[in-house]
Design a protein around this motif. Sequence first.
Motif, PDB file in Angstrom:
ATOM      1  N   PHE B  71       0.824  -1.208   0.000  1.00 29.20           N
ATOM      2  CA  PHE B  71       0.000   0.000   0.000  1.00 29.20           C
ATOM      3  C   PHE B  71       0.860   1.262   0.000  1.00 29.20           C
ATOM      4  N   VAL B  77      -3.957   6.484  -5.031  1.00 32.87           N
ATOM      5  CA  VAL B  77      -4.861   7.598  -5.338  1.00 32.87           C
ATOM      6  C   VAL B  77      -4.782   7.938  -6.831  1.00 32.87           C
ATOM      7  N   ASN B  96     -14.595   0.369   4.271  1.00 33.70           N
ATOM      8  CA  ASN B  96     -14.148   1.270   5.343  1.00 33.70           C
ATOM      9  C   ASN B  96     -12.973   0.618   6.087  1.00 33.70           C
ATOM     10  N   SER B  97     -11.890   0.418   5.354  1.00 28.95           N
ATOM     11  CA  SER B  97     -10.685  -0.178   5.925  1.00 28.95           C
ATOM     12  C   SER B  97      -9.655   0.926   6.091  1.00 28.95           C
ATOM     13  N   ASN B  98      -8.553   0.608   6.727  1.00 31.38           N
ATOM     14  CA  ASN B  98      -7.494   1.607   6.864  1.00 31.38           C
ATOM     15  C   ASN B  98      -7.037   2.097   5.490  1.00 31.38           C
ATOM     16  N   ILE B  99      -6.987   1.181   4.528  1.00 29.93           N
ATOM     17  CA  ILE B  99      -6.571   1.576   3.182  1.00 29.93           C
ATOM     18  C   ILE B  99      -7.698   2.333   2.480  1.00 29.93           C
ATOM     19  N   ALA B 101     -10.390   3.956   3.580  1.00 30.71           N
ATOM     20  CA  ALA B 101     -10.737   5.280   4.114  1.00 30.71           C
ATOM     21  C   ALA B 101      -9.613   6.281   3.854  1.00 30.71           C
ATOM     22  N   ALA B 102      -8.361   5.809   3.864  1.00 38.97           N
ATOM     23  CA  ALA B 102      -7.233   6.710   3.609  1.00 38.97           C
ATOM     24  C   ALA B 102      -7.272   7.208   2.163  1.00 38.97           C
ATOM     25  N   SER B 105     -10.212   9.563   1.546  1.00 39.87           N
ATOM     26  CA  SER B 105     -10.024  10.925   2.068  1.00 39.87           C
ATOM     27  C   SER B 105      -9.185  11.762   1.121  1.00 39.87           C
ATOM     28  N   LYS B 106      -8.134  11.149   0.592  1.00 37.12           N
ATOM     29  CA  LYS B 106      -7.264  11.897  -0.315  1.00 37.12           C
ATOM     30  C   LYS B 106      -7.988  12.196  -1.632  1.00 37.12           C
ATOM     31  N   ALA B 108     -11.166  12.629  -1.947  1.00 38.43           N
ATOM     32  CA  ALA B 108     -12.173  13.666  -1.690  1.00 38.43           C
ATOM     33  C   ALA B 108     -11.563  15.045  -1.928  1.00 38.43           C
ATOM     34  N   VAL B 109     -10.289  15.202  -1.547  1.00 39.96           N
ATOM     35  CA  VAL B 109      -9.609  16.479  -1.779  1.00 39.96           C
ATOM     36  C   VAL B 109      -9.303  16.638  -3.273  1.00 39.96           C
ATOM     37  N   LEU B 115     -17.343  13.168   1.162  1.00 40.06           N
ATOM     38  CA  LEU B 115     -16.963  11.845   1.661  1.00 40.06           C
ATOM     39  C   LEU B 115     -17.761  11.471   2.898  1.00 40.06           C
ATOM     40  N   THR B 117     -17.550   8.162   5.594  1.00 37.26           N
ATOM     41  CA  THR B 117     -16.968   6.878   5.973  1.00 37.26           C
ATOM     42  C   THR B 117     -17.929   6.162   6.921  1.00 37.26           C
TER      43      THR B 117
END
Lengths: 246, 326
Positions: B71, B77, B96-99, B101-102, B105-106, B108-109, B115, B117
């Motif tokens: 990852f 992204v 909705n995992s650590n990967i 959601a991360a 989030s990026k 979304a920007v 976004l 979650t």
Amino acid sequence: MKILVCISNVPDTTSKINFTGDNKEFDKNGVQFVINPWDEYALTRAIEIKEAKGGTVTVLNVGEADAEPNIRKALAIGADDAIRVNAHPKDAFFVAQQITAVAKENNYDMILMGKESIDYNGFQVHNMVGEMLGIPSVTPAFKLDMVDDSTARLEREIEGGKEVVEVKLPFVASAQQPMSEPRIPNMRGIMTARTKPLAVREPVGAEAKAEYVGYSKPEKKGGVKMIDPENAGELIALLRNEAKVL
Amino acid sequence: MSVLVFVEGLNGEIKKSSLEAAAYGSQVAQTLGTSATAVAIGEVHEEALAKLGEQGISKVLYDADSRLNQFVADAYVKVIAKAAQQESAKVLVFANSNIGAAVGSKLAVRLNGSLATNVTTLPKTDGGQFVVTRGVFSGKAFADVALTSDVKIIAVKKNAFEVSSNGGSTAAVEKLSADLADADFAAAPKETVMQDTDGGILLPEAEIVVSGGRGLKGPENWHLVEDLAKALGAATACSKPVSDLDWRPHHEHVGQTGITVSPNLYIAIGISGAIQHLAGVNSSKVIVVINKDPEAPFFKAADYGIVGDAFDVVPKLIEAAKALDK
């Protein structure tokens, strides 16, 4: 080392959660607020790094004036100064924009926060800030050490394992257990916190992109069915035939 | 316009949480009268990709760049943004995992999107709105959130949606290349260490979790938890005091400041049920509590309870579980 630690003001973990105004607003009545527990891991680790390497720790809160007792608490734990962006934290995107605006005016070496707040459970702000600033965001990290003055080594949790990441400063990281052991402020800390600078600034113009329109609570459980410990094996049959989960 | 689902692989297969996201994404696509495409990265078998058709995915874009086998947020992204652009995706769906959601989030920007979650429902789209429900207050409440931007990004809570298993068609697999540069891998991990998951069941993905607390008296008694877990095909977990005492590793700690789980069945052995522990497990569908203290607060949150000593009760459960025909 200039470290920015972002903290949220959240209902205590033992709070009963209720809503008012036709379930459109969180009911603060009778609720005690604390520093978001995840943010405390970030705050304590920042203070530990400052103690070892020198530098400053600034705490940042995007919130209204009622957050100030907990901002003072962060100062009592050992942060040097604080900034409060005077705004209701409407959504993660709005908050990330406020943090980014503060970060752009100050050259922080690292920006730390908890992996999520225990009220809105977003897990969003840290990655948004990293993306907005164009610097790495390492989340959720449970270990953070400096390799040398310009490089940090972090361990981050992924599903089913961990990753070891080395990043150049500056970077964003979010904290989770067991990054540090949160501290309780001592008397001297509480006394000095009163006179440490707490700057209040107005928010930059930013839109929220997620609008909270209402709340609900989970349905109450139907009550517990007790099983005789002598016939404990019966539970397995109930889980298969009645609950249908085996 | 389409719906784009990002699927994560593990050991060549697609993670269960990503299959749930795929099933969710195709239902959203149906509501919106469009099709659902998936984007996959790294080491996933081609058959596993084609099988996404079972979840209603019509097409899979696959970037096989081996640098993506671990990852790296910036690179992921870039690949997903490329897929989103190619498909004119207006709704992006992740686990909705650590990967997930991360990356969400990026994106979304980068895509100027809204976004949400931890999402537990399909969107309500009446009146031109797009409203989803998400878990808030550590499982104690839900919030309805209107996503107001043109691009909507949703990270779906684990085990909140059923994976479809009705056969169905196979998805067409197409290669995707995002022309990644070395700079996209600047924050690549030095090292990835996977846990030794006995039986291969990851705690955050598990459908059944057997969890032990201080009532087990010491790490030497953990065979009770492990044997019951093995008999049920479950993952093992523990309470905070147990990980604080180093009886069990931190990554097994469920609760407010540990992992949040939402399995179909959560069995708590010798855990009193402090409110902080409940926050990590209260979206489990069925909760079983075994405790010798009839006043343990956990019984109030349980569906089934046994008041008894774990050392008497659990061996009986193991025996009964072993006798079940699978």
